[in-house]
Design a protein around this motif. Structure first.
Motif, PDB file in Angstrom:
ATOM      1  N   ASP A 190      79.322   3.802  30.596  1.00  0.00           N
ATOM      2  CA  ASP A 190      79.468   5.263  30.421  1.00  0.00           C
ATOM      3  C   ASP A 190      77.985   6.012  29.610  1.00  0.00           C
ATOM      4  N   ALA A 191      77.215   5.847  28.903  1.00  0.00           N
ATOM      5  CA  ALA A 191      77.070   6.881  28.041  1.00  0.00           C
ATOM      6  C   ALA A 191      75.623   7.119  28.770  1.00  0.00           C
ATOM      7  N   ALA A 192      75.698   5.414  29.239  1.00  0.00           N
ATOM      8  CA  ALA A 192      74.088   5.860  30.504  1.00  0.00           C
ATOM      9  C   ALA A 192      74.115   6.407  31.776  1.00  0.00           C
ATOM     10  N   ILE A 193      75.923   6.552  32.108  1.00  0.00           N
ATOM     11  CA  ILE A 193      75.876   7.334  33.528  1.00  0.00           C
ATOM     12  C   ILE A 193      75.893   8.711  32.960  1.00  0.00           C
ATOM     13  N   ALA A 194      76.539   9.375  31.730  1.00  0.00           N
ATOM     14  CA  ALA A 194      77.243  10.803  31.766  1.00  0.00           C
ATOM     15  C   ALA A 194      75.125  11.338  30.746  1.00  0.00           C
ATOM     16  N   SER A 195      74.887  10.422  30.098  1.00  0.00           N
ATOM     17  CA  SER A 195      73.163  11.107  30.624  1.00  0.00           C
ATOM     18  C   SER A 195      72.983  11.734  31.257  1.00  0.00           C
ATOM     19  N   ASP A 196      72.460  10.325  32.414  1.00  0.00           N
ATOM     20  CA  ASP A 196      71.820  10.566  33.601  1.00  0.00           C
ATOM     21  C   ASP A 196      72.442  11.566  34.025  1.00  0.00           C
ATOM     22  N   ASP A 197      73.613  11.708  34.070  1.00  0.00           N
ATOM     23  CA  ASP A 197      74.404  13.057  34.976  1.00  0.00           C
ATOM     24  C   ASP A 197      73.723  13.784  33.962  1.00  0.00           C
ATOM     25  N   GLU A 198      73.878  14.569  32.935  1.00  0.00           N
ATOM     26  CA  GLU A 198      73.613  15.585  31.721  1.00  0.00           C
ATOM     27  C   GLU A 198      71.833  15.558  32.884  1.00  0.00           C
ATOM     28  N   PHE A 199      70.616  14.454  33.143  1.00  0.00           N
ATOM     29  CA  PHE A 199      69.395  14.543  32.839  1.00  0.00           C
ATOM     30  C   PHE A 199      69.529  15.675  34.351  1.00  0.00           C
ATOM     31  N   HIS A 200      69.654  15.403  35.357  1.00  0.00           N
ATOM     32  CA  HIS A 200      69.400  15.602  36.795  1.00  0.00           C
ATOM     33  C   HIS A 200      70.805  16.843  36.802  1.00  0.00           C
ATOM     34  N   GLY A 201      71.353  17.451  36.073  1.00  0.00           N
ATOM     35  CA  GLY A 201      72.651  18.435  36.260  1.00  0.00           C
ATOM     36  C   GLY A 201      71.905  19.639  36.007  1.00  0.00           C
ATOM     37  N   VAL A 202      70.740  19.309  34.371  1.00  0.00           N
ATOM     38  CA  VAL A 202      70.041  20.757  33.998  1.00  0.00           C
ATOM     39  C   VAL A 202      69.475  21.429  35.794  1.00  0.00           C
ATOM     40  N   ALA A 203      68.590  20.449  36.583  1.00  0.00           N
ATOM     41  CA  ALA A 203      67.810  20.929  37.411  1.00  0.00           C
ATOM     42  C   ALA A 203      69.151  21.528  38.207  1.00  0.00           C
ATOM     43  N   VAL A 204      69.859  20.423  39.140  1.00  0.00           N
ATOM     44  CA  VAL A 204      70.822  20.949  39.672  1.00  0.00           C
ATOM     45  C   VAL A 204      71.362  22.853  39.447  1.00  0.00           C
ATOM     46  N   THR A 205      72.051  22.573  38.049  1.00  0.00           N
ATOM     47  CA  THR A 205      72.544  24.125  37.215  1.00  0.00           C
ATOM     48  C   THR A 205      71.292  25.374  37.652  1.00  0.00           C
ATOM     49  N   ALA A 206      70.292  24.929  37.010  1.00  0.00           N
ATOM     50  CA  ALA A 206      69.261  25.817  37.529  1.00  0.00           C
ATOM     51  C   ALA A 206      69.209  26.790  38.639  1.00  0.00           C
ATOM     52  N   ALA A 207      68.967  25.293  39.949  1.00  0.00           N
ATOM     53  CA  ALA A 207      69.265  25.816  40.915  1.00  0.00           C
ATOM     54  C   ALA A 207      69.916  27.051  41.149  1.00  0.00           C
ATOM     55  N   ALA A 208      71.276  27.078  40.835  1.00  0.00           N
ATOM     56  CA  ALA A 208      72.366  27.666  41.416  1.00  0.00           C
ATOM     57  C   ALA A 208      72.259  27.716  42.781  1.00  0.00           C
ATOM     58  N   ASN A 209      72.480  26.706  43.789  1.00  0.00           N
ATOM     59  CA  ASN A 209      72.598  27.035  44.784  1.00  0.00           C
ATOM     60  C   ASN A 209      74.486  25.414  44.752  1.00  0.00           C
ATOM     61  N   SER A 210      75.189  26.388  45.393  1.00  0.00           N
ATOM     62  CA  SER A 210      76.648  25.754  45.273  1.00  0.00           C
ATOM     63  C   SER A 210      76.294  25.249  46.892  1.00  0.00           C
ATOM     64  N   ALA A 211      75.988  24.882  48.092  1.00  0.00           N
ATOM     65  CA  ALA A 211      75.775  24.010  48.437  1.00  0.00           C
ATOM     66  C   ALA A 211      75.461  22.618  47.904  1.00  0.00           C
ATOM     67  N   ILE A 212      73.924  22.374  47.811  1.00  0.00           N
ATOM     68  CA  ILE A 212      73.754  21.333  47.243  1.00  0.00           C
ATOM     69  C   ILE A 212      75.169  20.363  45.990  1.00  0.00           C
ATOM     70  N   ARG A 213      75.567  21.142  45.260  1.00  0.00           N
ATOM     71  CA  ARG A 213      76.256  20.488  44.043  1.00  0.00           C
ATOM     72  C   ARG A 213      78.114  20.132  44.956  1.00  0.00           C
ATOM     73  N   SER A 214      78.392  20.961  46.008  1.00  0.00           N
ATOM     74  CA  SER A 214      78.659  20.289  46.729  1.00  0.00           C
ATOM     75  C   SER A 214      78.518  19.218  47.004  1.00  0.00           C
ATOM     76  N   VAL A 215      77.803  19.551  47.915  1.00  0.00           N
ATOM     77  CA  VAL A 215      77.000  17.557  48.516  1.00  0.00           C
ATOM     78  C   VAL A 215      76.717  16.569  47.905  1.00  0.00           C
ATOM     79  N   LEU A 216      76.250  16.739  46.394  1.00  0.00           N
ATOM     80  CA  LEU A 216      76.477  15.765  45.589  1.00  0.00           C
ATOM     81  C   LEU A 216      77.654  15.421  44.812  1.00  0.00           C
ATOM     82  N   GLU A 217      78.745  16.488  44.804  1.00  0.00           N
ATOM     83  CA  GLU A 217      80.311  15.968  43.801  1.00  0.00           C
ATOM     84  C   GLU A 217      80.745  15.472  45.421  1.00  0.00           C
TER      85      GLU A 217
END
Length: 222
Positions: A132-159
């Motif tokens: 659980d912690a590994a996957i949560a941390s992996d999400d946090e790692f990749h989430g930095v770039a996803v947030t910085a990209a500020a592209n709602s379409a990318i976030r929607s597809v990933l969700e």
């Protein structure tokens, strides 16, 4: 004094979203197993809501490939499916490549450090065998770039597509793949810090394409 009509009333949209997230997470973490039949009333009782947000959540989960419905017959958790998982993998990898490509020019030193910290937590969780912690941390790692990209379409597809892959990771956690991912993450960090847009984007894509060992299974007959 008169009681305000809306005091203490939870908005329907929030009920719907909470129902979706709760059922989705239960499928991803294996609480609701592949092939398990789902009952509206049972889920509504479990979540403490009416059946309407549950039905809306199930319809959304069906679109994400996590639930299958045969009208008038049954609703169940989608069995593991290699073809669907590979399709989700290709889409997810492409979206993370695009996210990093758009994020690198605007990443701050603090965001690079946030990636390093998340990767450190990821490595520690793998060492401890904490899926659980590994996957949560992996999400946090990749989430930095996803947030910085500020592209709602990318976030929607990933969700929509990431939960299918996360379900496989939880059900079939591969420690060797995980250890490889620590080094892959570090390469992404180094390339982002160097502002190497092209190679950082490709490294992010390749990181998601290394999930192939998760697809080495035989789905049970339906």
């Amino acid at each position: 004094m008169p009681i305000p009509e809306r005091q203490g009333v939870i908005p329907r949209a929030l009920l719907r979203e909470n129902a979706y997230l709760s059922i989705r997470d239960a499928i991803v973490d294996g609480t609701l197993a592949p092939g398990e039949r789902l009952n509206d009333a049972d889920l509504a009782q479990w979540l403490g809501v009416s059946r309407t947000p549950v039905r809306e959540a199930l319809a959304r989960l069906e679109e994400a490939g996590l639930v299958q419905t045969k009208p008038g017959r049954y609703t169940m958790v989608t069995p593991l499916d290699v073809q669907a998982a590979r399709a989700a993998q290709s889409v997810t990898a492409a979206m993370h490549e695009l996210a990093v490509r758009q994020a690198v020019p605007r990443l701050s030193a603090d965001e690079i450090e946030a990636m390093r910290a998340a990767n450190g937590r990821f490595a520690a969780a793998l060492q401890a065998g904490d899926v659980d912690a590994a996957i949560a941390s992996d999400d946090e790692f990749h989430g930095v770039a996803v947030t910085a990209a500020a592209n709602s379409a990318i976030r929607s597809v990933l969700e929509q597509f990431t939960p299918m892959l996360r379900r496989l990771e939880r059900l079939r956690f591969a420690s060797l793949h995980g250890r490889d991912s620590v080094a892959q993450h570090q390469r992404i960090i180094d390339l982002c810090a160097a502002h190497d847009v092209e190679r950082a984007a490709v490294a992010a894509r390749d990181n998601w394409l290394t999930l192939d060992p998760l697809f080495d299974f035989e789905a049970p007959p339906q």
